[in-house]
Design a protein around this motif. Structure first.
Motif, mmCIF file in Angstrom:
data_model
loop_
_atom_site.group_PDB
_atom_site.id
_atom_site.type_symbol
_atom_site.label_atom_id
_atom_site.label_comp_id
_atom_site.label_asym_id
_atom_site.label_seq_id
_atom_site.Cartn_x
_atom_site.Cartn_y
_atom_site.Cartn_z
ATOM 1 N N THR A 66 -3.327 -9.921 -2.557
ATOM 2 C CA THR A 66 -2.861 -8.653 -1.994
ATOM 3 C C THR A 66 -1.387 -8.717 -1.113
ATOM 4 O O THR A 66 -1.216 -9.510 -0.679
ATOM 5 C CB THR A 66 -4.077 -8.483 -0.629
ATOM 6 O OG1 THR A 66 -5.479 -8.454 -1.072
ATOM 7 C CG2 THR A 66 -3.432 -6.934 -0.234
ATOM 8 N N LYS A 77 7.382 4.959 -6.218
ATOM 9 C CA LYS A 77 5.926 5.123 -6.629
ATOM 10 C C LYS A 77 6.056 4.734 -7.823
ATOM 11 O O LYS A 77 5.011 3.948 -8.006
ATOM 12 C CB LYS A 77 5.559 6.831 -6.343
ATOM 13 C CG LYS A 77 5.239 6.861 -5.156
ATOM 14 C CD LYS A 77 4.583 7.957 -4.560
ATOM 15 C CE LYS A 77 5.576 9.156 -4.085
ATOM 16 N NZ LYS A 77 4.819 10.608 -3.353
ATOM 17 N N PRO A 81 1.786 -0.328 -8.792
ATOM 18 C CA PRO A 81 0.427 -0.428 -9.418
ATOM 19 C C PRO A 81 -0.876 0.428 -9.170
ATOM 20 O O PRO A 81 -1.089 1.721 -9.439
ATOM 21 C CB PRO A 81 -0.004 -1.444 -9.879
ATOM 22 C CG PRO A 81 0.778 -2.619 -9.195
ATOM 23 C CD PRO A 81 1.890 -1.681 -8.358
ATOM 24 N N THR A 82 -1.011 0.176 -7.229
ATOM 25 C CA THR A 82 -1.989 0.459 -6.881
ATOM 26 C C THR A 82 -1.071 0.796 -5.191
ATOM 27 O O THR A 82 -1.058 0.503 -4.691
ATOM 28 C CB THR A 82 -3.166 -0.035 -7.068
ATOM 29 O OG1 THR A 82 -3.387 -0.155 -8.188
ATOM 30 C CG2 THR A 82 -3.981 0.199 -5.869
ATOM 31 N N ARG A 83 -1.741 2.165 -5.448
ATOM 32 C CA ARG A 83 -1.218 3.064 -3.865
ATOM 33 C C ARG A 83 -2.039 3.389 -2.945
ATOM 34 O O ARG A 83 -3.025 3.573 -3.305
ATOM 35 C CB ARG A 83 0.266 3.718 -4.139
ATOM 36 C CG ARG A 83 0.728 2.985 -4.853
ATOM 37 C CD ARG A 83 2.247 4.287 -4.967
ATOM 38 N NE ARG A 83 1.355 5.797 -5.516
ATOM 39 C CZ ARG A 83 1.387 5.851 -6.611
ATOM 40 N NH1 ARG A 83 1.770 5.179 -7.935
ATOM 41 N NH2 ARG A 83 1.286 7.074 -6.991
ATOM 42 N N LEU A 97 -5.994 6.709 -2.118
ATOM 43 C CA LEU A 97 -6.412 5.822 -2.952
ATOM 44 C C LEU A 97 -5.400 6.364 -4.492
ATOM 45 O O LEU A 97 -6.722 7.229 -4.564
ATOM 46 C CB LEU A 97 -7.640 4.370 -3.285
ATOM 47 C CG LEU A 97 -7.181 3.760 -4.351
ATOM 48 C CD1 LEU A 97 -6.085 2.582 -4.043
ATOM 49 C CD2 LEU A 97 -8.562 2.959 -4.640
ATOM 50 N N LEU A 98 -4.470 6.013 -4.543
ATOM 51 C CA LEU A 98 -3.932 6.605 -6.643
ATOM 52 C C LEU A 98 -3.791 5.289 -7.219
ATOM 53 O O LEU A 98 -3.118 4.325 -6.571
ATOM 54 C CB LEU A 98 -2.710 7.052 -5.673
ATOM 55 C CG LEU A 98 -1.985 8.054 -4.659
ATOM 56 C CD1 LEU A 98 -0.721 8.337 -4.448
ATOM 57 C CD2 LEU A 98 -2.899 9.212 -5.180
ATOM 58 N N GLN A 99 -3.639 5.293 -8.150
ATOM 59 C CA GLN A 99 -3.512 4.325 -9.403
ATOM 60 C C GLN A 99 -3.034 4.507 -10.225
ATOM 61 O O GLN A 99 -2.807 5.744 -10.910
ATOM 62 C CB GLN A 99 -4.874 4.116 -9.792
ATOM 63 C CG GLN A 99 -5.671 2.936 -8.562
ATOM 64 C CD GLN A 99 -7.385 2.469 -8.560
ATOM 65 O OE1 GLN A 99 -6.317 1.919 -10.099
ATOM 66 N NE2 GLN A 99 -7.572 1.762 -8.105
#
Length: 99
Positions: A66, A77, A81-83, A97-99
């Motif tokens: 992580t 942004k 990859p994963t935000r 959670l944004l992907q």
């Protein structure tokens, strides 16, 4: 010396020293840390060096499970990859959670 470097160059040096200190601390610890936390590592970096840092972090994920990256840089942004987006509005904090 360090003082003669530009802000971006100082940021790169600070990042490298931080990674070296993390490796040193890990070598003295009983277990291996699987997390790396970075707070605003892009401060003072231009677009090219910011992208280089992101690419380096992507390669670094081979050794870390992580990487938490705290940044307000909207233009980067798409490279992450994963935000998790944290927004505070009218005293209310929301997390998405944004992907």
């Amino acid at each position: 010396g360090y003082d003669s470097l530009s802000g971006g160059e100082q940021q790169i040096v600070t990042f490298a020293v931080g990674l070296a200190l993390a490796d040193l601390a890990e070598s003295q610890a009983v277990g291996i840390s699987r997390i790396l936390i970075l707070d605003e590592p892009f401060m003072s970096l231009d677009q090219r060096n910011s992208e280089n840092l992101i690419n380096y972090l992507v390669r670094l994920t081979r050794y870390r499970e992580t990487i938490l990256l705290i940044s307000n840089e909207d233009n980067l942004k798409s490279l992450v990859p994963t935000r998790v987006q944290v927004i505070k509005q009218d005293g209310v904090t929301s997390v998405c959670l944004l992907q």
